[in-house]
Structure formats: structure tokens, C-alpha cells
Enzyme design. Structure first.
Site, PDB file in Angstrom:
ATOM      1  N   LYS A  17      29.813   3.718 -34.809  1.00 43.32           N
ATOM      2  CA  LYS A  17      30.252   3.477 -36.205  1.00 43.32           C
ATOM      3  C   LYS A  17      31.641   4.068 -36.472  1.00 43.32           C
ATOM      4  CE  LYS A  17      27.098   5.451 -38.732  1.00 43.32           C
ATOM      5  NZ  LYS A  17      26.081   5.988 -37.845  1.00 43.32           N
ATOM      6  N   ARG A  93      22.487   6.981 -46.760  1.00 47.78           N
ATOM      7  CA  ARG A  93      21.635   7.456 -45.674  1.00 47.78           C
ATOM      8  C   ARG A  93      20.189   7.558 -46.109  1.00 47.78           C
ATOM      9  NH1 ARG A  93      25.846  10.363 -42.335  1.00 47.78           N
ATOM     10  NH2 ARG A  93      24.879  11.859 -40.980  1.00 47.78           N
ATOM     11  N   ARG A 132      29.306  11.536 -24.897  1.00 45.64           N
ATOM     12  CA  ARG A 132      30.411  11.556 -25.870  1.00 45.64           C
ATOM     13  C   ARG A 132      31.250  12.833 -25.755  1.00 45.64           C
ATOM     14  NH1 ARG A 132      29.189  10.546 -32.150  1.00 45.64           N
ATOM     15  NH2 ARG A 132      28.081  12.528 -32.069  1.00 45.64           N
ATOM     16  N   ARG A 164      30.787  17.877 -28.429  1.00 40.90           N
ATOM     17  CA  ARG A 164      30.387  18.461 -29.714  1.00 40.90           C
ATOM     18  C   ARG A 164      29.220  19.411 -29.508  1.00 40.90           C
ATOM     19  NH1 ARG A 164      29.971  14.017 -34.583  1.00 40.90           N
ATOM     20  NH2 ARG A 164      27.993  15.082 -34.906  1.00 40.90           N
ATOM     21  N   ARG A 175      18.432  14.313 -34.482  1.00 39.51           N
ATOM     22  CA  ARG A 175      19.223  13.459 -35.376  1.00 39.51           C
ATOM     23  C   ARG A 175      18.721  12.020 -35.331  1.00 39.51           C
ATOM     24  NH1 ARG A 175      23.878  15.758 -32.914  1.00 39.51           N
ATOM     25  NH2 ARG A 175      24.976  13.798 -32.853  1.00 39.51           N
TER      26      ARG A 175
HETATM   27  P1  AMP Z   1      28.171  12.797 -39.954  1.00 40.04           P
HETATM   28  O1  AMP Z   1      29.552  13.137 -39.509  1.00 40.04           O
HETATM   29  O2  AMP Z   1      28.089  11.470 -40.645  1.00 40.04           O
HETATM   30  O3  AMP Z   1      27.147  12.947 -38.850  1.00 40.04           O
HETATM   31  O4  AMP Z   1      27.766  13.887 -41.096  1.00 40.04           O
HETATM   32  C1  AMP Z   1      27.776  15.268 -40.822  1.00 40.04           C
HETATM   33  C2  AMP Z   1      26.875  15.985 -41.826  1.00 40.04           C
HETATM   34  O5  AMP Z   1      27.366  15.770 -43.162  1.00 40.04           O
HETATM   35  C3  AMP Z   1      25.439  15.495 -41.856  1.00 40.04           C
HETATM   36  O6  AMP Z   1      24.648  16.127 -40.863  1.00 40.04           O
HETATM   37  C4  AMP Z   1      25.008  15.898 -43.274  1.00 40.04           C
HETATM   38  O7  AMP Z   1      24.742  17.284 -43.370  1.00 40.04           O
HETATM   39  C5  AMP Z   1      26.273  15.613 -44.076  1.00 40.04           C
HETATM   40  N1  AMP Z   1      26.287  14.218 -44.572  1.00 40.04           N
HETATM   41  C6  AMP Z   1      27.169  13.230 -44.238  1.00 40.04           C
HETATM   42  N2  AMP Z   1      26.880  12.090 -44.895  1.00 40.04           N
HETATM   43  C7  AMP Z   1      25.787  12.340 -45.649  1.00 40.04           C
HETATM   44  C8  AMP Z   1      24.991  11.556 -46.529  1.00 40.04           C
HETATM   45  N3  AMP Z   1      25.247  10.262 -46.792  1.00 40.04           N
HETATM   46  N4  AMP Z   1      23.930  12.163 -47.144  1.00 40.04           N
HETATM   47  C9  AMP Z   1      23.655  13.461 -46.928  1.00 40.04           C
HETATM   48  N5  AMP Z   1      24.350  14.260 -46.092  1.00 40.04           N
HETATM   49  C10 AMP Z   1      25.411  13.714 -45.459  1.00 40.04           C
END
Ligand code: AMP
Length: 222
Positions: A17, A93, A132, A164, A175
Site C-alpha cells: 500500500k 481501519r 522488507r 523495522r 498485526r
Molecule cells: P501504519 O504506519 O499504518 O502501520 O500505522 C502505525 C500506527 O499508527 C498503527 O499501529 C496505529 O497505532 C496508528 N494508526 C495508523 N492509522 C490508524 C488508524 N486508521 N486507526 C487507528 N490507529 C492508526
């Protein structure tokens, strides 16, 4: 001239994505709105909001829906998003976020053109995430099969390319399980509203981008 677009991109972690949203944002000349990036930037800036978000992110849990919906509303009401559109990455989400987005976009008269699900099987996602590697400076994404040209040094900015910390097998499985539980129901939600397009996520980044642009333009009747 390329017309703008309003897109939601769904897909498991590992579907690509982030990579595809950056490319789509360049193609359609619209802002790439990643809630994860917004939260990471506010943590880096040390704002009060960033401190709150940091707690949830460190615990590996989702930031509460009301906070995320508020942040997205603020971003989508800015001039660039109103004028050309946006690409939402990592949001919605949960079902509550999808409902919040729906209400917000109806109020602002900015309907979504297309919702895309980047399809990848769980085992393929696992393999991709384990391979990754990410630039620790600019977040450009690589993999062990597509490394930077020189010795794990970012082609883009010269930063160090690393794995990471949350890309361990255990964390990846957690996850993916969270995704299955909370985010998979959104696929049904958008399917019922007839706005979902499925795109195969396997293939080179160029092949996947071509599939995406073709399907999006087709849906928009461009
Ligand atoms: P990501 O980079 O999209 O994996 O997001 C990293 C972290 O940000 C996630 O593990 C959540 O803690 C928070 N986060 C990002 N987007 C959302 C969302 N739509 N709803 C809730 N938490 C989010």
C-alpha cells in the site's frame, strides 16, 4: 491533464500500500494521506497530540476512532485535498472509522471515486514483511530481493536501510491477525456499497501500478 481522484486503499500489511500510494499520488497529483505518517510526524514534532498517539503506537494498538477521524477530517478539508482529491492509506481501519468517513465526506460533498483492495494472501504478506527493509531517514521501502544499489545505503537519500523493529515474525503475525479481525469487515462494508475494486498485489511495483491506474480510470469513466 490528469484529473484528480478521491481514493481509499485497503490491503493487508505487506500488500505494498505505502509504495503504491506514493506512486498513485504522483500519477494523479493528489496528496497521499497516511494516518500512520501523520502520527509519526506528530510524535517527531513532540506535540501534545503526538505524545498521546505515541502511547498507542508503542503499545501496538490502534489510536481511538474519534481521534483518527478528527485528524483525517482536518487534513481532507485543506485546500489541496478539496481541489484535487486525496489517497487515503491506513484509514479507515475499523467499521466506526468507515462510518465516520462516510458521514464526513457526505457533509463536505466529496464522494469517494473508488475503494481499492490490494489483494495478497496471508502467507505471501508474511514473506514480504519478513524481507522488507526501510530507509531509516526517508522511509523508502526496499526488500532483500530488491535492495538499494550500494550496500544498504538508500538510493534516494543516502540514509541507512534497516529492518523495522516491528517486522519480527511474532509482531508481523499479530498485526496480520488484527487486520483480519478489525479491517477485513470493511471489505464487506464497501462491497455492499458497490465501491470496491480488487487488485492483485503480487508482481513488480510497475505492474501493480499499471493495474491500479487502469482499474481506477475505468471506474471513474476517464
Ligand atoms: P501504519 O504506519 O499504518 O502501520 O500505522 C502505525 C500506527 O499508527 C498503527 O499501529 C496505529 O497505532 C496508528 N494508526 C495508523 N492509522 C490508524 C488508524 N486508521 N486507526 C487507528 N490507529 C492508526
Amino acid at each position: 491533464m490528469v484529473r484528480g481522484v478521491r481514493l481509499v486503499i485497503l490491503g493487508r500489511q505487506g500488500a505494498g500500500k505505502g509504495t503504491q500510494c506514493m506512486r498513485l499520488a504522483r500519477h494523479y497529483v493528489v496528496p497521499h494521506v497516511s494516518t500512520g505518517d501523520i502520527f509519526r510526524a506528530s510524535v517527531k514534532a513532540g506535540s501534545e497530540f503526538g505524545l498521546q498517539a505515541d502511547e498507542f503506537m508503542r503499545a501496538g494498538t490502534l489510536v481511538p476512532d474519534e481521534i483518527v477521524v478528527g485528524v483525517v477530517r482536518e487534513r481532507l478539508c485543506q485546500r489541496d485535498a478539496r481541489a484535487r482529491g486525496f489517497i487515503l492509506d491506513g484509514f479507515p481501519r475499523t467499521a466506526a472509522q468507515a462510518e465516520g468517513l462516510d458521514e464526513m465526506l457526505a457533509e463536505e460533498r466529496m464522494p469517494i471515486d473508488v475503494t481499492v483492495n490490494l489483494d495478497i494472501a496471508e502467507e505471501d504478506a508474511l514473506a514480504r514483511l519478513a524481507a522488507r527493509r526501510v530507509c531509516s531517514t526517508c522511509a523508502t521501502i526496499y526488500s532483500t530481493s530488491r535492495p538499494p544499489a550500494i550496500n544498504w545505503t538508500c538510493d534516494n537519500c543516502g540514509g541507512e536501510v534497516v529492518q523495522r523493529q516491528d517486522d519480527t515474525e511474532e509482531a508481523i503475525r499479530k498485526r496480520l491477525a488484527d487486520y483480519n479481525e478489525l479491517t477485513t469487515p470493511l471489505i464487506d462494508w464497501y462491497t455492499e456499497r458497490d465501491s470496491l475494486v480488487h487488485i492483485e498485489a503480487l508482481g513488480s511495483p510497475d505492474e501493480v501500478l499499471a493495474r491500479l491506474v487502469c482499474a481506477i480510470d475505468d471506474r471513474k469513466g476517464a
